[in-house]
Motif scaffolding. Structure first.
Motif, short mmCIF file in Angstrom:
data_model
loop_
_atom_site.label_atom_id
_atom_site.label_comp_id
_atom_site.label_asym_id
_atom_site.label_seq_id
_atom_site.Cartn_x
_atom_site.Cartn_y
_atom_site.Cartn_z
N GLN A 114 42.72 45.11 41.81
CA GLN A 114 42.18 45.45 43.12
C GLN A 114 41.90 44.24 44.01
O GLN A 114 41.51 44.39 45.15
CB GLN A 114 40.88 46.25 42.95
CG GLN A 114 41.10 47.58 42.26
CD GLN A 114 42.03 48.47 43.04
OE1 GLN A 114 41.82 48.71 44.22
NE2 GLN A 114 43.07 48.97 42.40
N TYR A 157 41.43 43.24 34.02
CA TYR A 157 41.65 43.11 35.46
C TYR A 157 42.21 44.42 35.99
O TYR A 157 43.14 44.99 35.44
CB TYR A 157 42.61 41.95 35.74
CG TYR A 157 42.99 41.84 37.19
CD1 TYR A 157 42.03 41.53 38.14
CD2 TYR A 157 44.28 42.09 37.61
CE1 TYR A 157 42.35 41.46 39.49
CE2 TYR A 157 44.62 42.00 38.95
CZ TYR A 157 43.65 41.70 39.88
OH TYR A 157 43.98 41.62 41.21
N HIS A 158 41.65 44.92 37.09
CA HIS A 158 41.98 46.23 37.63
C HIS A 158 42.99 46.20 38.77
O HIS A 158 43.26 47.23 39.37
CB HIS A 158 40.71 46.92 38.10
CG HIS A 158 39.87 46.04 38.96
ND1 HIS A 158 40.24 45.61 40.22
CD2 HIS A 158 38.69 45.45 38.72
CE1 HIS A 158 39.31 44.84 40.72
NE2 HIS A 158 38.35 44.71 39.83
#
Length: 154
Positions: free
Chosen positions: A49, A46-47
């Motif tokens: 964003q 998971y980034h």
């Protein structure tokens, strides 16, 4: 068979459930409210964003706080909640309506803890999936509490 994995990041409060095909990501947000982040094609990590955007929510109720310290950019009414309550600032369809002995129906379930269990527990009296061996699956149990009603939810 797809291998199930469940990750929890203590620093960000992000849960990432995945197998070889899909990812499901949600987070413990401000006020211990669970916020949906992503469901779809598998992502490796998971980034950060897809977090809830902090914009002025002047016409939506905000979480309570001291005067001048209330975050007007955060509202349960616009947050993509994993488990929505009833009549406590979120005007969409609730996940559940609980009626207390005194007739109160407002619910405000907040995250308390979680556990990751090998296998799939039985659900007495309910239809459910099963596994033949504990290493075939993992189960995430999220513990939520409504302090006003003294109600617990898993």
């Amino acid at each position: 068979m797809a291998s199930a994995r469940i990750f929890f990041d203590d620093d960000t409060g992000v849960f990432h459930l995945q197998n070889d095909l899909i990812s499901y990501v949600f987070q413990v947000e401000t006020g211990a409210i669970l916020s949906h982040l992503y469901f779809g094609k598998k992502v490796t990590a998971y980034h950060d964003q897809r977090r809830y955007p902090r914009l002025d929510r002047g016409f939506s109720p905000n979480l309570p706080g001291k005067p001048g310290e209330v975050d007007r950019g955060y509202s349960k009414d616009t947050l993509r909640q994993e488990f929505s309550g009833f009549d406590t600032g979120d005007f969409r369809q609730p996940a559940v309506i609980v009626r207390a002995e005194n007739g109160a129906e407002a619910t405000d379930f907040r995250y308390v803890s979680h556990e990751i269990i090998a296998g799939k527990p039985d659900l007495d009296g309910l239809p459910h999936a099963y596994v033949l061996a504990p290493d075939e699956a993992k189960t995430l149990v999220v513990h939520l509490v409504d302090e006003t009603l003294a109600a617990e939810l898993e």
